[in-house]
Write a protein that holds these residues in place. Structure first.
Motif, PDB file in Angstrom:
ATOM      1  N   GLU A 191      47.564  41.572  47.431  1.00  0.00           N
ATOM      2  CA  GLU A 191      47.313  40.889  46.203  1.00  0.00           C
ATOM      3  C   GLU A 191      47.744  39.341  46.228  1.00  0.00           C
ATOM      4  O   GLU A 191      46.951  38.761  45.255  1.00  0.00           O
ATOM      5  CB  GLU A 191      48.208  41.582  45.047  1.00  0.00           C
ATOM      6  CG  GLU A 191      49.674  41.495  45.197  1.00  0.00           C
ATOM      7  CD  GLU A 191      50.066  42.894  46.160  1.00  0.00           C
ATOM      8  OE1 GLU A 191      51.229  43.146  45.957  1.00  0.00           O
ATOM      9  OE2 GLU A 191      49.282  43.604  46.942  1.00  0.00           O
ATOM     10  N   LEU A 194      44.281  37.659  47.230  1.00  0.00           N
ATOM     11  CA  LEU A 194      43.170  37.712  46.183  1.00  0.00           C
ATOM     12  C   LEU A 194      43.647  36.699  45.078  1.00  0.00           C
ATOM     13  O   LEU A 194      42.736  36.435  44.689  1.00  0.00           O
ATOM     14  CB  LEU A 194      43.276  39.307  45.665  1.00  0.00           C
ATOM     15  CG  LEU A 194      42.674  40.338  46.612  1.00  0.00           C
ATOM     16  CD1 LEU A 194      42.780  41.584  45.939  1.00  0.00           C
ATOM     17  CD2 LEU A 194      41.226  40.055  46.993  1.00  0.00           C
ATOM     18  N   LYS A 195      45.062  36.358  44.743  1.00  0.00           N
ATOM     19  CA  LYS A 195      45.210  35.710  43.993  1.00  0.00           C
ATOM     20  C   LYS A 195      44.887  34.108  44.351  1.00  0.00           C
ATOM     21  O   LYS A 195      44.401  33.374  43.693  1.00  0.00           O
ATOM     22  CB  LYS A 195      46.667  35.785  43.743  1.00  0.00           C
ATOM     23  CG  LYS A 195      47.251  36.758  42.514  1.00  0.00           C
ATOM     24  CD  LYS A 195      48.591  37.222  42.278  1.00  0.00           C
ATOM     25  CE  LYS A 195      48.774  37.919  41.486  1.00  0.00           C
ATOM     26  NZ  LYS A 195      50.440  38.423  41.299  1.00  0.00           N
ATOM     27  N   ASN A 206      38.813  38.354  39.132  1.00  0.00           N
ATOM     28  CA  ASN A 206      40.315  38.257  38.760  1.00  0.00           C
ATOM     29  C   ASN A 206      40.684  39.323  39.855  1.00  0.00           C
ATOM     30  O   ASN A 206      40.343  40.388  39.813  1.00  0.00           O
ATOM     31  CB  ASN A 206      40.406  38.794  37.492  1.00  0.00           C
ATOM     32  CG  ASN A 206      41.855  38.535  37.054  1.00  0.00           C
ATOM     33  OD1 ASN A 206      42.705  39.019  37.575  1.00  0.00           O
ATOM     34  ND2 ASN A 206      41.909  37.646  35.804  1.00  0.00           N
ATOM     35  N   PRO A 207      41.957  38.895  40.420  1.00  0.00           N
ATOM     36  CA  PRO A 207      42.652  39.904  41.232  1.00  0.00           C
ATOM     37  C   PRO A 207      42.980  41.101  40.671  1.00  0.00           C
ATOM     38  O   PRO A 207      42.981  42.388  41.245  1.00  0.00           O
ATOM     39  CB  PRO A 207      43.695  38.876  41.730  1.00  0.00           C
ATOM     40  CG  PRO A 207      43.486  37.468  41.499  1.00  0.00           C
ATOM     41  CD  PRO A 207      42.341  37.651  40.350  1.00  0.00           C
TER      42      PRO A 207
END
Length: 231
Positions: A191, A194-195, A206-207
């Motif tokens: 995560e 991804l962010k 959007n993550p």
């Protein structure tokens, strides 16, 4: 004592259970299965289980591992069958094998993990655009994030712990595959990657819209990563 390595998956409703919940599930399931699990000594004995790495709540695991000790020598097939029949929905035993009592524990072996993140692709977005953005991201020397560690903010460079990034867009599905650092030497969370991709404008999703699955766990071999099952 006999020691076994168990490979299992955790998906569906089980992915919303915490690591502590999972430990309790395996404890109850081994009791129901009548497996002669060894317990630690002391005032608060607990079953001799050890897991490779906790899964964050909401993330599925396709190839997870635990080691367990039994007080009797059973065939791996019997252990697998008895355990699989007593686990909650979402857990499945994929394999059991007997290992040497002196074998390294899973956390000592663990060095990297593979993840798959899937989301809906925006209209007009394709594999060439996605892979190009991932390749550019991998050219960076520093990818800094802030983590809270024991109540204090700490700057961490993710880049050394990102080994591979690859992506595809097929129809309306956008997929990113990652190979990241995990274990006693450090940890890069999918995560976080991804962010940072989203924050830098490299992916248009959007993550929070991704569904993440951990697909494999590895140790470092002489010629590259090796599945924990092969050790």
């Amino acid at each position: 004592m006999s020691r076994y390595r168990v490979k299992f998956s955790k998906d569906g409703p089980a992915r919303f259970s915490s690591h502590l919940d999972m430990v309790r599930f395996f404890d109850r399931s081994t009791r129901r299965a009548g497996l002669p699990v060894a317990f630690s000594e002391g005032f608060n004995p607990h079953p001799k289980f050890s897991f490779a790495a906790p899964l964050p709540v909401g993330i599925a695991g396709k190839e997870e591992y635990m080691d367990m000790e039994l007080t009797a020598n059973l065939s791996p097939e019997e252990v697998a069958n008895r355990l699989d029949q007593n686990l909650p929905e979402g857990y499945q035993i994929l394999g059991v094998k007997q290992i040497d009592e002196r074998a390294k524990n899973l956390m000592a072996l663990l060095s990297r993990a593979a993840y798959r993140a899937i989301a809906e692709a925006p209209a007009g977005y394709d594999t060439v655009m996605l892979q190009g953005a991932l390749d550019e991201f991998m050219t960076l020397e520093n990818i800094m994030v802030t983590r809270e560690v024991k109540g204090k903010s700490k700057e961490v460079n993710l880049r050394p712990g990102i080994f591979k990034l690859a992506g595809t867009v097929a129809g309306h599905i956008l997929e990113i595959n990652m190979e990241l650092l995990i274990g006693s030497t450090g940890n890069v969370r999918p995560e976080e990657v991804l962010k940072e991709l989203f924050r830098a404008g490299r992916i248009p999703v959007n993550p929070e819209d991704f569904r993440i699955c951990r697909t494999a766990l590895y140790t470092d071999g002489d010629t590259g990563p090796i599945s924990l099952w092969e050790v």
